[in-house]
Design a protein around this motif. Structure first.
Motif, PDB file in Angstrom:
ATOM      1  N   TYR B 166       7.506 -44.865 -27.663  1.00 40.56           N
ATOM      2  CA  TYR B 166       7.856 -43.450 -27.532  1.00 40.56           C
ATOM      3  C   TYR B 166       8.082 -42.998 -26.096  1.00 40.56           C
ATOM      4  O   TYR B 166       8.584 -41.915 -25.859  1.00 40.56           O
ATOM      5  CB  TYR B 166       6.744 -42.572 -28.135  1.00 40.56           C
ATOM      6  CG  TYR B 166       6.502 -42.835 -29.602  1.00 40.56           C
ATOM      7  CD1 TYR B 166       7.383 -42.282 -30.561  1.00 40.56           C
ATOM      8  CD2 TYR B 166       5.451 -43.616 -30.029  1.00 40.56           C
ATOM      9  CE1 TYR B 166       7.170 -42.526 -31.907  1.00 40.56           C
ATOM     10  CE2 TYR B 166       5.242 -43.856 -31.371  1.00 40.56           C
ATOM     11  CZ  TYR B 166       6.104 -43.307 -32.322  1.00 40.56           C
ATOM     12  OH  TYR B 166       5.896 -43.546 -33.642  1.00 40.56           O
ATOM     13  N   GLY B 167       7.654 -43.803 -25.113  1.00 42.55           N
ATOM     14  CA  GLY B 167       7.711 -43.358 -23.715  1.00 42.55           C
ATOM     15  C   GLY B 167       6.350 -42.855 -23.278  1.00 42.55           C
ATOM     16  O   GLY B 167       5.560 -42.387 -24.103  1.00 42.55           O
ATOM     17  N   PRO B 168       6.064 -42.960 -21.958  1.00 44.39           N
ATOM     18  CA  PRO B 168       4.715 -42.732 -21.423  1.00 44.39           C
ATOM     19  C   PRO B 168       4.120 -41.357 -21.744  1.00 44.39           C
ATOM     20  O   PRO B 168       2.933 -41.250 -22.015  1.00 44.39           O
ATOM     21  CB  PRO B 168       4.893 -42.883 -19.914  1.00 44.39           C
ATOM     22  CG  PRO B 168       6.140 -43.655 -19.749  1.00 44.39           C
ATOM     23  CD  PRO B 168       7.012 -43.335 -20.929  1.00 44.39           C
ATOM     24  N   SER B 169       4.922 -40.291 -21.733  1.00 46.14           N
ATOM     25  CA  SER B 169       4.306 -38.968 -21.866  1.00 46.14           C
ATOM     26  C   SER B 169       4.407 -38.397 -23.282  1.00 46.14           C
ATOM     27  O   SER B 169       4.002 -37.267 -23.529  1.00 46.14           O
ATOM     28  CB  SER B 169       4.937 -38.006 -20.855  1.00 46.14           C
ATOM     29  OG  SER B 169       6.341 -38.049 -21.026  1.00 46.14           O
ATOM     30  N   ALA B 170       4.919 -39.216 -24.198  1.00 48.28           N
ATOM     31  CA  ALA B 170       5.134 -38.694 -25.549  1.00 48.28           C
ATOM     32  C   ALA B 170       3.828 -38.542 -26.316  1.00 48.28           C
ATOM     33  O   ALA B 170       2.837 -39.208 -26.019  1.00 48.28           O
ATOM     34  CB  ALA B 170       6.063 -39.630 -26.311  1.00 48.28           C
ATOM     35  N   ASP B 171       3.809 -37.619 -27.278  1.00 52.82           N
ATOM     36  CA  ASP B 171       2.648 -37.454 -28.153  1.00 52.82           C
ATOM     37  C   ASP B 171       3.033 -37.929 -29.549  1.00 52.82           C
ATOM     38  O   ASP B 171       3.746 -37.254 -30.283  1.00 52.82           O
ATOM     39  CB  ASP B 171       2.250 -35.974 -28.191  1.00 52.82           C
ATOM     40  CG  ASP B 171       1.060 -35.733 -29.118  1.00 52.82           C
ATOM     41  OD1 ASP B 171       0.562 -36.716 -29.722  1.00 52.82           O
ATOM     42  OD2 ASP B 171       0.625 -34.575 -29.217  1.00 52.82           O
ATOM     43  N   PRO B 172       2.572 -39.127 -29.938  1.00 55.44           N
ATOM     44  CA  PRO B 172       3.026 -39.706 -31.207  1.00 55.44           C
ATOM     45  C   PRO B 172       2.190 -39.296 -32.420  1.00 55.44           C
ATOM     46  O   PRO B 172       2.443 -39.793 -33.521  1.00 55.44           O
ATOM     47  CB  PRO B 172       2.906 -41.207 -30.945  1.00 55.44           C
ATOM     48  CG  PRO B 172       1.744 -41.312 -30.016  1.00 55.44           C
ATOM     49  CD  PRO B 172       1.680 -40.040 -29.219  1.00 55.44           C
ATOM     50  N   ILE B 173       1.188 -38.415 -32.224  1.00 57.34           N
ATOM     51  CA  ILE B 173       0.312 -38.061 -33.344  1.00 57.34           C
ATOM     52  C   ILE B 173       1.148 -37.447 -34.472  1.00 57.34           C
ATOM     53  O   ILE B 173       1.985 -36.572 -34.236  1.00 57.34           O
ATOM     54  CB  ILE B 173      -0.773 -37.044 -32.912  1.00 57.34           C
ATOM     55  CG1 ILE B 173      -1.592 -37.568 -31.723  1.00 57.34           C
ATOM     56  CG2 ILE B 173      -1.694 -36.684 -34.097  1.00 57.34           C
ATOM     57  CD1 ILE B 173      -2.460 -38.754 -32.041  1.00 57.34           C
ATOM     58  N   GLY B 174       0.932 -37.939 -35.684  1.00 59.38           N
ATOM     59  CA  GLY B 174       1.675 -37.430 -36.827  1.00 59.38           C
ATOM     60  C   GLY B 174       2.948 -38.200 -37.102  1.00 59.38           C
ATOM     61  O   GLY B 174       3.509 -38.110 -38.189  1.00 59.38           O
ATOM     62  N   GLN B 185       0.713 -43.744 -40.707  1.00 59.40           N
ATOM     63  CA  GLN B 185       0.712 -42.512 -39.939  1.00 59.40           C
ATOM     64  C   GLN B 185      -0.143 -42.697 -38.686  1.00 59.40           C
ATOM     65  O   GLN B 185      -1.261 -43.208 -38.736  1.00 59.40           O
ATOM     66  CB  GLN B 185       0.154 -41.365 -40.782  1.00 59.40           C
ATOM     67  CG  GLN B 185       0.456 -40.024 -40.160  1.00 59.40           C
ATOM     68  CD  GLN B 185      -0.366 -38.910 -40.776  1.00 59.40           C
ATOM     69  OE1 GLN B 185      -1.239 -39.139 -41.616  1.00 59.40           O
ATOM     70  NE2 GLN B 185      -0.083 -37.700 -40.340  1.00 59.40           N
ATOM     71  N   VAL B 186       0.390 -42.272 -37.532  1.00 64.13           N
ATOM     72  CA  VAL B 186      -0.354 -42.377 -36.272  1.00 64.13           C
ATOM     73  C   VAL B 186      -1.350 -41.219 -36.213  1.00 64.13           C
ATOM     74  O   VAL B 186      -0.963 -40.060 -36.280  1.00 64.13           O
ATOM     75  CB  VAL B 186       0.598 -42.335 -35.058  1.00 64.13           C
ATOM     76  CG1 VAL B 186      -0.201 -42.386 -33.751  1.00 64.13           C
ATOM     77  CG2 VAL B 186       1.598 -43.486 -35.123  1.00 64.13           C
TER      78      VAL B 186
END
Ligand SMILES: Nc1ncnc2c1ncn2[C@@H]1O[C@H](COP(=O)(O)OP(=O)(O)OP(=O)(O)O)[C@@H](O)[C@H]1O
Ligand SMILES: [Mg+2]
Lengths: 244, 410
Positions: B166-174, B185-186
């Motif tokens: 996703y890239g370093p600053s991404a928030d993958p939750i959900g 699901q993350v």
């Protein structure tokens, strides 16, 4: 204290054991010295003058006999008790001055007070006072190497005075000085004598002994003669006046 | 005579002969310097190793199936499962010094997001595992006991995996990722851990409930056996070794291993491994310790020597001091304090030099610079002791001089 002599010696002997040989330096000396006496001790070399002075100075103990100083028998005191007597009642002046090198005149004079436990400030002003009394008020911070022989001996006299002792002992104090400086030193002793100090000094020279009020001649460990007489007044020749 | 005056006289006497004093104290300077440098090196290296091992988990024991060494080769750990789920339950409940225990099942696999993919290590475990290993979440949460019981399809991603997908600053939750074509699901992202002591990236991993792992990733296998390892967290550092012995006994009993026969499992104690890592710095420490001991001895002898010279040189001074009233104790104190001044000054210089050396070494090896005040105090105290021990004889000699002879001394 009237009547009780400052120093009382009763049949005092001193024997040095040198291996098998015994050297009898003192062979029975009985003697009294009153407060205010100015005594010159004379005698041939080896007659026991220094030995007597060491006993009076509580630097040594007699082999037999009694030695009373200020009414107290000091002939059997231990090392530290002797040190205390030296500190409180005696002042020493040596032939070779014995000042601490690279140490100022004031600090040299302060030394006895240091061991008497006198606080710093009092130590200082008393040392300054003693130096002023011997005419060295302007040489307070000089080191011994920056002073003449006569001045060094006067610092040593100030050191002997500073603890206000009952007795000053001087073994050949003029031995290393020229005749003019010797007279200066003797004038100083006479002044102290007039102020009530008791002085015993050893000398080989009758000119020096002439300034004392009592002359004791030693011979072979005994007192050969003991004479009181009117002292010559020590006057420093006025010409070539060079001091402080 | 007061202490202050005694110290003043001593300091003056030492300063009067600057070069001589310096050369005399050189032994002490080197000795103390070596001690300070030695301790700093030891502490720095220790701290570094400890930091590396702490990231692996605290009071950690790892139990692996199979004998520890077979014929000198690491003969296929885990290839032949010997640990059962009942063993795990027994370890959790029957060993008092065990705080937590968890299974770790692991394989490599591809993780696919909407836009990219990444091959990483996939671990099935239980929530206790994260506690045992001191691992925390930077986002989201750890899966729960309920997730384990229900076999829910959730994953926790390591930061490296997040970076790649996703890239370093991404928030993958959900978000949803696919593993073996199954969507997960993350629910959490692990806080960055860095590298293990042997250089593997802790953050290059994904985690899921062990039930999910067994059902979806591992495929069918031996139901009773754990196809992986057991991680154990002991209740305290002291309990770690005890736990190791108790677990070994428990497993031998459970597996009915006859006396004299090797274990069919092996237990690794990470505390022990950490101490093994520190062995390397021991050689250097021992070397420095011997330098320190020899230098301090030589320094002490140097002080004794120079004090004897000083007493002889100043015999007349001693005689004079005695004549004007110095007692035996006054003279003893004067020379003892002088020796003490020498040795303490040496000690302080040594501390300075030691810190300088430690600082250079720490910078060079990338250690933390650890200054231990107690060691500084101890080394200065020890130099003082050296001063007293070696100064006593000369001082006593001075104090027992005969005043008449001392005054006459040429
Ligand atoms: N420590 C000693 N050990 C052995 N004999 C000594 C010691 N001190 C002095 N003597 C001896 O005692 C005797 C008296 O010595 P003392 O020093 O008292 O003489 P003095 O009168 O002061 O002589 P001088 O005028 O030369 O100074 C001498 O024979 C000397 O050798
Ligand atoms: Mg003589």
């Amino acid at each position: 204290m009237a009547g009780a002599p400052l120093i009382l010696l009763e049949e005092v002997t001193k024997v040095y054991a040198m291996g098998d040989v015994e050297v009898r330096a003192l062979r029975g000396v009985s003697l009294t010295i009153e407060t205010g006496d100015f005594v010159a001790v004379m005698g041939a070399s080896g007659s026991g003058k220094s030995t007597l002075m060491n006993l009076l100075g509580c630097l040594d103990r007699p082999t037999s006999g009694h030695l009373l100083l200020d009414g107290r028998d000091v002939s059997k005191l231990g090392r530290d008790a002797q040190a205390q007597v030296r500190n409180r009642t005696l002042g020493f002046v040596f032939q070779s001055f014995n000042l601490l090198a690279r140490t100022s005149a004031v600090e040299n004079v302060e030394l006895p007070l240091l061991y008497a436990g006198v606080p710093t400030r009092e130590r200082h002003w008393r040392a300054v006072e003693a130096l002023e009394r011997v005419g060295l008020g302007s040489r307070l911070d000089h080191h011994p190497s920056q002073l003449s022989g006569g001045q060094q001996q006067r610092v040593a006299i100030a050191r002997a005075l500073v603890s206000r002792p009952r007795l000053i002992l001087a073994d050949e104090p003029t031995g290393n000085l020229d005749s003019r400086t010797s007279i200066e030193v003797m004038a100083l002793f006479q002044e102290l004598g007039r102020a009530g100090m008791t002085i015993v000094l050893v000398t080989h020279e009758s000119e020096i002994a002439a300034y004392a009020s009592r002359v004791l001649v030693m011979r072979d460990g005994r007192v050969q003669s003991d004479q009181r007489r009117d002292p010559l007044r020590a006057v420093v020749p006025p010409e070539e006046e060079a001091h402080p | 005579m007061n202490a202050f005056a005694t110290i003043r006289i001593a300091v003056r006497a030492v300063i009067r002969n600057k070069l001589r004093s310096f050369l005399t104290t050189l032994g002490i300077i080197i000795g103390v310097g070596a001690v300070i440098a030695m301790v700093a090196i030891g502490e720095g290296a220790k701290a570094q190793v400890e930091k590396a091992f702490a990231s692996m988990g605290s009071n950690l024991l790892i139990i692996m199936p199979g004998a520890s060494v077979s014929g000198g080769a690491m003969g296929g750990f885990g290839s032949q499962p010997t640990l059962t789920w009942d063993d795990l339950k027994a370890i959790q409940t029957e060993v008092p010094s065990v705080r937590l225990a968890a299974a770790q099942l692991r394989t490599n696999g591809q993780v696919i997001s909407d836009s990219s993919n990444w091959t990483t290590s996939i671990t099935g475990t239980t929530p206790e595992y994260f506690d045992i290993r001191n691992w925390e979440m930077s986002r989201g949460a750890i899966f729960t006991e309920t997730d384990v019981e229900g076999g829910t399809k959730v994953v926790i991603l390591g930061q490296t995996v997040v970076d790649k997908l996703y890239g370093p600053s991404a928030d993958p939750i959900g978000q949803s990722v696919r593993i073996k074509n199954i969507p997960f699901q993350v629910i959490g992202v692990m806080a960055r851990k860095g590298q293990s002591p042997i250089g593997t990236d802790y953050d290059d991993a994904v985690f899921m409930p062990q039930t999910t792992y067994r059902a979806k990733i591992q495929g069918s296998g031996l139901r009773n056996f754990i196809p992986g390892m057991i991680f154990v967290g002991a209740s305290s550092p002291e309990a770690t070794a005890r736990a190791q012995i108790q677990i070994a006994q428990l497993l031998r009993d459970r597996h009915r291993v006859q006396a004299g026969v090797d274990d069919d499992f092996s237990i690794r104690n990470l505390t022990e491994m950490a101490s093994a890592q520190q062995e390397g710095t021991k050689t250097m420490t021992t070397l420095l310790a011997s330098i320190a001991a020899v230098s301090l001895l030589v320094g002490g002898i140097g002080i004794m020597n120079i004090m004897l010279v000083s007493v002889t040189e100043r015999t007349r001074e001693i005689g004079l001091r005695m004549a004007v009233g110095a007692t035996t104790r006054n003279i003893l104190a004067q020379f003892l304090v002088e020796a003490l001044t020498l040795s303490i000054m040496g000690g302080l210089c040594g501390v300075g030099i030691g810190l300088l050396v430690a600082n250079r070494l720490a910078a060079k090896f990338g250690w933390p610079m650890l200054v231990r005040p107690d060691i500084i105090l101890i080394s200065v105290g020890f130099s003082a002791l050296v001063g007293i021990v070696f100064g006593l004889y000369p001082a006593r000699k001075a104090s027992l001089l005969d005043p008449i002879e001392a005054l006459r001394y040429e």
